[in-house]
Write an enzyme that holds these catalytic residues in place. Structure first.
Site, PDB file in Angstrom:
ATOM      1  CB  SER A  13      -1.242  -0.047   1.107  1.00  0.00           C
ATOM      2  OG  SER A  13      -0.114   0.400   2.491  1.00  0.00           O
ATOM      3  CG  ASN A  14       3.993   2.646   2.729  1.00  0.00           C
ATOM      4  OD1 ASN A  14       4.036   4.238   3.376  1.00  0.00           O
ATOM      5  ND2 ASN A  14       3.332   1.673   3.488  1.00  0.00           N
ATOM      6  NE  ARG A  66      21.316 -10.392   6.900  1.00  0.00           N
ATOM      7  CZ  ARG A  66      19.623 -10.812   6.511  1.00  0.00           C
ATOM      8  NH1 ARG A  66      18.473  -9.969   5.754  1.00  0.00           N
ATOM      9  NH2 ARG A  66      19.254 -11.417   7.743  1.00  0.00           N
ATOM     10  CG  MET A  95       8.232  -8.436   5.658  1.00  0.00           C
ATOM     11  SD  MET A  95       8.350  -6.849   6.801  1.00  0.00           S
ATOM     12  CE  MET A  95       8.152  -7.980   8.640  1.00  0.00           C
ATOM     13  CG  ASN A 112      12.255   1.487   6.009  1.00  0.00           C
ATOM     14  OD1 ASN A 112      11.630   0.882   5.519  1.00  0.00           O
ATOM     15  ND2 ASN A 112      12.422   1.355   7.299  1.00  0.00           N
ATOM     16  CG  HIS A 114       9.595   1.704  12.003  1.00  0.00           C
ATOM     17  ND1 HIS A 114       9.810  -0.002  11.283  1.00  0.00           N
ATOM     18  CD2 HIS A 114       9.242   2.272  13.237  1.00  0.00           C
ATOM     19  CE1 HIS A 114      10.063   0.442  12.910  1.00  0.00           C
ATOM     20  NE2 HIS A 114       9.436   1.086  14.274  1.00  0.00           N
ATOM     21  CD  GLU A 179       3.302   3.205   8.057  1.00  0.00           C
ATOM     22  OE1 GLU A 179       3.763   1.948   7.052  1.00  0.00           O
ATOM     23  OE2 GLU A 179       2.618   2.883   8.631  1.00  0.00           O
TER      24      GLU A 179
HETATM   25  C1  GRF Z   1       3.680  -0.682   6.757  1.00  0.00           C
HETATM   26  O1  GRF Z   1       3.192  -0.697   7.962  1.00  0.00           O
HETATM   27  C2  GRF Z   1       5.283  -0.283   6.887  1.00  0.00           C
HETATM   28  O2  GRF Z   1       5.479   1.045   7.997  1.00  0.00           O
HETATM   29  C3  GRF Z   1       6.647  -1.291   7.395  1.00  0.00           C
HETATM   30  O3  GRF Z   1       5.608  -2.796   6.734  1.00  0.00           O
HETATM   31  C4  GRF Z   1       4.109  -2.467   6.384  1.00  0.00           C
HETATM   32  C5  GRF Z   1       4.061  -2.069   4.810  1.00  0.00           C
HETATM   33  O4  GRF Z   1       2.848  -1.865   4.613  1.00  0.00           O
HETATM   34  N1  GRF Z   1       7.508  -0.597   6.912  1.00  0.00           N
HETATM   35  P1  GRF Z   1       2.034  -2.029   2.448  1.00  0.00           P
HETATM   36  O5  GRF Z   1       3.146  -3.165   2.554  1.00  0.00           O
HETATM   37  O6  GRF Z   1       3.161  -1.049   2.574  1.00  0.00           O
HETATM   38  O7  GRF Z   1       0.968  -1.658   2.490  1.00  0.00           O
END
Ligand code: GRF
Length: 205
Positions: A13-14, A66, A95, A112, A114, A179
């Protein structure tokens, strides 16, 4: 124009908020590539709807180090014009911890988001940490990525009031709305070259 690479693992979603903003011509950046470590990430379909190229580098079952995994990511970014000179990398719910090699290569070009007001509540389950702590305010932070976990110079933050009745889920929902404002705004500041880093702190000019 700068080239943007977005790294996701799930919902996206971001990423979607950033792509929407670019589509509306609010951010002068070219969305070159979306990469996911998870082949089932919902965000991949969203990116495709926007007409953005996607790639998957599956991390589950990857037997190398990694740094070796990140080498694959770097190679895709580079091929798509997201370079150390002309690129920006956005981690958007990606992740994975990225290697020092990756951070070094794209120094001050990886950002990033958070879901807490850093330096409070870094790491996993930030919204749960906030609810459990009894803090009255939380929010979200967009920051440059350095070799630590959720450290790195803070670009911008948005505040959300924590309500007495909040659960992890209800707080997360309200933080997510912020966000979606904060991340596109930070990408725009970067693309317009308005962020300076001085002694580990950012200055918005
Ligand atoms: C968000 O809450 C972001 O802050 C965190 O992971 C989540 C990702 O959500 N790092 P999306 O995949 O952007 O919907």
């Amino acid at each position: 124009m700068l080239n943007l690479g977005i790294l996701i693992s799930g919902r996206g979603s971001n990423m979607e908020a950033i792509l929407k903003s670019i589509k509306r011509k609010k951010i002068p950046i070219n969305p070159s590539i979306v990469i996911s470590n998870n082949p089932n990430a919902k965000g991949l379909k969203i990116a495709q709807k926007f007409g953005i190229k996607t790639e998957v580098v599956e991390s589950k079952g990857f037997s190398g180090s990694r740094a070796e995994y990140d080498k694959k990511i770097i190679s895709i970014l580079t091929k798509n014009g997201v370079t150390q000179k002309n690129g920006l990398v956005c981690l958007a719910g990606f992740m994975r911890i990225i290697s020092p090699e990756f951070v070094r290569k794209y120094k001050n070009r990886i950002i990033n988001i958070h879901p807490a007001l850093l330096p409070s509540f870094p790491g996993l389950d930030a919204q749960k940490q906030a609810v459990e702590s009894g803090t009255k305010y939380s929010g979200c932070t967009v920051h440059f990525v350095d070799s630590g976990v959720d450290t790195g110079p803070i670009i911008l933050q948005k505040i959300v009031k924590v309500l007495d009745a909040d659960t992890e889920e209800t707080l997360a929902k309200r933080i997510l709305q912020k966000e979606h404002q904060a991340y596109p705004e930070a990408v725009r500041l970067f693309a317009e070259n308005k962020i300076k880093i001085i002694n580990g702190k950012t200055k918005i000019i």
